[in-house]
Design a protein around this motif. Structure first.
Motif, mmCIF file in Angstrom:
data_model
loop_
_atom_site.group_PDB
_atom_site.id
_atom_site.type_symbol
_atom_site.label_atom_id
_atom_site.label_comp_id
_atom_site.label_asym_id
_atom_site.label_seq_id
_atom_site.Cartn_x
_atom_site.Cartn_y
_atom_site.Cartn_z
ATOM 1 N N GLY A 35 -48.293 20.558 -18.053
ATOM 2 C CA GLY A 35 -48.722 21.624 -18.934
ATOM 3 C C GLY A 35 -48.806 22.966 -18.250
ATOM 4 N N TRP A 36 -49.050 23.974 -19.070
ATOM 5 C CA TRP A 36 -49.227 25.343 -18.597
ATOM 6 C C TRP A 36 -50.562 25.877 -19.106
ATOM 7 N N ALA A 49 -49.896 25.194 -23.290
ATOM 8 C CA ALA A 49 -49.029 24.165 -23.859
ATOM 9 C C ALA A 49 -49.029 22.940 -22.966
ATOM 10 N N THR A 50 -48.854 21.786 -23.595
ATOM 11 C CA THR A 50 -48.746 20.541 -22.849
ATOM 12 C C THR A 50 -47.577 19.718 -23.387
ATOM 13 N N ILE A 51 -47.081 18.828 -22.537
ATOM 14 C CA ILE A 51 -46.014 17.928 -22.940
ATOM 15 C C ILE A 51 -46.239 16.587 -22.251
ATOM 16 N N THR A 52 -46.156 15.514 -23.043
ATOM 17 C CA THR A 52 -46.321 14.180 -22.481
ATOM 18 C C THR A 52 -44.988 13.712 -21.894
ATOM 19 N N THR A 57 -45.386 17.455 -27.684
ATOM 20 C CA THR A 57 -45.872 18.764 -27.259
ATOM 21 C C THR A 57 -47.084 19.212 -28.070
ATOM 22 N N ASP A 58 -47.821 20.123 -27.502
ATOM 23 C CA ASP A 58 -48.963 20.737 -28.173
ATOM 24 C C ASP A 58 -49.099 22.159 -27.649
ATOM 25 N N TYR A 59 -49.513 23.078 -28.523
ATOM 26 C CA TYR A 59 -49.609 24.489 -28.155
ATOM 27 C C TYR A 59 -50.927 25.091 -28.662
ATOM 28 N N VAL A 60 -51.406 26.080 -27.945
ATOM 29 C CA VAL A 60 -52.510 26.872 -28.466
ATOM 30 C C VAL A 60 -51.968 27.698 -29.634
ATOM 31 N N TYR A 94 -50.579 29.057 -14.795
ATOM 32 C CA TYR A 94 -50.706 27.952 -13.859
ATOM 33 C C TYR A 94 -50.064 26.696 -14.430
ATOM 34 N N CYS A 95 -49.312 26.022 -13.599
ATOM 35 C CA CYS A 95 -48.748 24.720 -13.934
ATOM 36 C C CYS A 95 -49.771 23.641 -13.611
ATOM 37 N N ASN A 96 -49.777 22.593 -14.400
ATOM 38 C CA ASN A 96 -50.727 21.497 -14.241
ATOM 39 C C ASN A 96 -50.004 20.181 -14.481
ATOM 40 N N THR A 97 -50.341 19.169 -13.695
ATOM 41 C CA THR A 97 -49.771 17.867 -13.953
ATOM 42 C C THR A 97 -50.777 16.772 -13.666
ATOM 43 N N ASN A 98 -50.609 15.685 -14.373
ATOM 44 C CA ASN A 98 -51.384 14.466 -14.194
ATOM 45 C C ASN A 98 -50.392 13.438 -13.660
#
Length: 123
Positions: A35-36, A49-52, A57-60, A94-98
């Motif tokens: 996600g970002w 935004a996030t993506i599995t 996807t999902d967005y603000v 910022y980039c984010n990951t799980n």
């Protein structure tokens, strides 16, 4: 350990476009969600935004219809295409990951952040 390297930020006029990239590297068993996020001066960091892994996807609400998140699972990379940029989009992104990383017999899930990339939109 996992490293996230972001690129693609910069200065653009209102209405313009930018494409952010974030590549994950290191001891990775599996990248789950990516996600970002962004943080403007004096404001809290917010999810953009996030993506599995399967592409959901999902967005603000403020970026829906203007931003598109995508990913390349083979390259452990996530992208954020930003069109119709507005001055209020100015922030550090910022980039984010799980990710699942090696630990013991089964591995462990951890969250990682990139160093951030500045996006500035002039009016």
């Amino acid at each position: 350990q996992v490293q996230l390297v972001e690129s693609g930020g910069g200065l653009v006029q209102a209405g313009g476009s930018l494409r952010l990239s974030c590549a994950a590297s290191g001891s990775i068993l599996r990248i789950n969600s990516m996600g970002w996020y962004r943080q403007a001066p004096g404001r809290q960091r917010e999810l953009v935004a996030t993506i599995t892994r399967d592409g959901t996807t999902d967005y603000v609400d403020s970026v829906k219809g203007r931003f598109t998140i995508s990913r390349d699972n083979a390259e452990n990379t996530v992208y954020l295409q930003m069109n119709g940029l507005k001055p209020e989009d100015t922030a550090v992104y910022y980039c984010n990951t799980n990710a699942n990383i090696p630990y013991g017999d089964a591995g462990v899930r951890r969250v990682y952040w990139g160093q951030g990339t500045q996006v500035t939109v002039s009016s």
